[in-house]
Design a protein around this motif. Sequence first.
Motif, PDB file in Angstrom:
ATOM      1  N   PRO A  35       0.817  -1.220   0.000  1.00  0.00           N
ATOM      2  CA  PRO A  35       0.000   0.000   0.000  1.00  0.00           C
ATOM      3  C   PRO A  35       0.845   1.261   0.000  1.00  0.00           C
ATOM      4  O   PRO A  35       1.836   1.363   0.715  1.00  0.00           O
ATOM      5  CB  PRO A  35      -0.807  -0.133   1.295  1.00  0.00           C
ATOM      6  CG  PRO A  35       0.038  -0.979   2.194  1.00  0.00           C
ATOM      7  CD  PRO A  35       0.752  -1.943   1.285  1.00  0.00           C
ATOM      8  N   GLU A  39      -3.482   4.421   1.168  1.00  0.00           N
ATOM      9  CA  GLU A  39      -4.003   3.094   0.853  1.00  0.00           C
ATOM     10  C   GLU A  39      -3.864   2.152   2.039  1.00  0.00           C
ATOM     11  O   GLU A  39      -3.024   2.352   2.908  1.00  0.00           O
ATOM     12  CB  GLU A  39      -3.250   2.500  -0.345  1.00  0.00           C
ATOM     13  CG  GLU A  39      -3.442   3.248  -1.643  1.00  0.00           C
ATOM     14  CD  GLU A  39      -2.653   2.646  -2.783  1.00  0.00           C
ATOM     15  OE1 GLU A  39      -3.086   2.784  -3.932  1.00  0.00           O
ATOM     16  OE2 GLU A  39      -1.580   2.056  -2.527  1.00  0.00           O
ATOM     17  N   LEU A  41      -3.838  -2.243   2.964  1.00  0.00           N
ATOM     18  CA  LEU A  41      -3.774  -3.612   2.464  1.00  0.00           C
ATOM     19  C   LEU A  41      -4.759  -4.447   3.264  1.00  0.00           C
ATOM     20  O   LEU A  41      -4.727  -4.441   4.497  1.00  0.00           O
ATOM     21  CB  LEU A  41      -2.362  -4.171   2.606  1.00  0.00           C
ATOM     22  CG  LEU A  41      -2.155  -5.597   2.068  1.00  0.00           C
ATOM     23  CD1 LEU A  41      -2.223  -5.602   0.543  1.00  0.00           C
ATOM     24  CD2 LEU A  41      -0.816  -6.166   2.543  1.00  0.00           C
ATOM     25  N   LYS A 109      -4.923  -4.222  -2.228  1.00  0.00           N
ATOM     26  CA  LYS A 109      -4.747  -2.871  -1.703  1.00  0.00           C
ATOM     27  C   LYS A 109      -5.839  -1.979  -2.274  1.00  0.00           C
ATOM     28  O   LYS A 109      -6.276  -2.153  -3.418  1.00  0.00           O
ATOM     29  CB  LYS A 109      -3.356  -2.313  -2.015  1.00  0.00           C
ATOM     30  CG  LYS A 109      -3.087  -1.969  -3.458  1.00  0.00           C
ATOM     31  CD  LYS A 109      -1.727  -1.282  -3.603  1.00  0.00           C
ATOM     32  CE  LYS A 109      -1.457  -0.907  -5.054  1.00  0.00           C
ATOM     33  NZ  LYS A 109      -0.166  -0.197  -5.207  1.00  0.00           N
TER      34      LYS A 109
END
Length: 336
Positions: A35, A39, A41, A109
């Motif tokens: 990530p 973001e 994961l 992700k």
Amino acid sequence: MASGHKIPTRMTAIAISQPGGPRVLKPETRDVPVPGPGEILIRVRAAGVNRPDVQQRKGAYPPPPGASDLPGLEASGEVAALGDEISRWRIGDRVCALTPGGGYAEYVKVHAGSVLPLPAGFTHTEAAAVPENYFTVWHNVFERGGLKKGETLLVHGGSSGIGTTAIQLASAFGAYVVTTAGSKEKCDACLKLGADRAINYREEDFVTAVKDATGGKGADVILDMVGGDYVARNYEAAAVEGRIVQIAVQAGAVASADFSKIMVKRLTHTGSTLRPRTVEFKAAIAAALEAQVWPLLGTRKVSPVMDMIFPLADAWRAHERMEEGEHIGKIVLDVG
């Protein structure tokens, strides 16, 4: 990047080996995504199966730039790792997410704005059946279509994942719901979900039936995933000031229609696709869903209709099930 349990460097994923039928979906080993800023994961426990996955498998719906080439537009699981600039989520949080691709895998992700907590009491397989349909229905029926309490919604394909979601949400927010489906079994399922009238399109003309059900007025909002010759018929079935929202064109993207109907009835014909929209756009829908729909999910006033669950390795069987057209509700992959 912050992470919890030891994350492997490699994972099992279902890839599209070449464009074609369901058997082109094959397990392969891929690098676990890392990530980036903004973001997270997710350790995937379940992934939803959707018609755009089928279109991608056939080579007709390529992923947007920067997205994973793996199919899978929704997933649920636990937060496994965090990229920079993440404040809300913690390692181990149980979440579900709308993804731009990559859901058919052990890890995916996704931008944090497209992530939501598991609705209260939901299993991972149930939660994986939520994001794609609820994001789509909320935006297209309530935002683009502007459906209001007391209005009539016509939903084509009422027994599909989108259809079962639209029926429940529209009914929960006080609309009169008419739907089409292709068998008595499917029509009965739609009625049990809250539809006020279910039309077997193989036996009845839906235009006539909609007008009969609404005292001649027609539908205020029409959610259509068929296209083709349904375009002209939707114009007939729509009420004055009606809004037709196109979300797919399964019967064809080209149609002939009497456009004077748009002028005479003052119709709006709009449409959208969700996958290529910006992360900011999807985050706004996520916020609206959490505020207005998550409480309904938590009390089971609305909930995903589950059809069949397949192991990840049998994703091809899930696609066969979808293409057979006999499913009622959502098909989900159990990732483990």
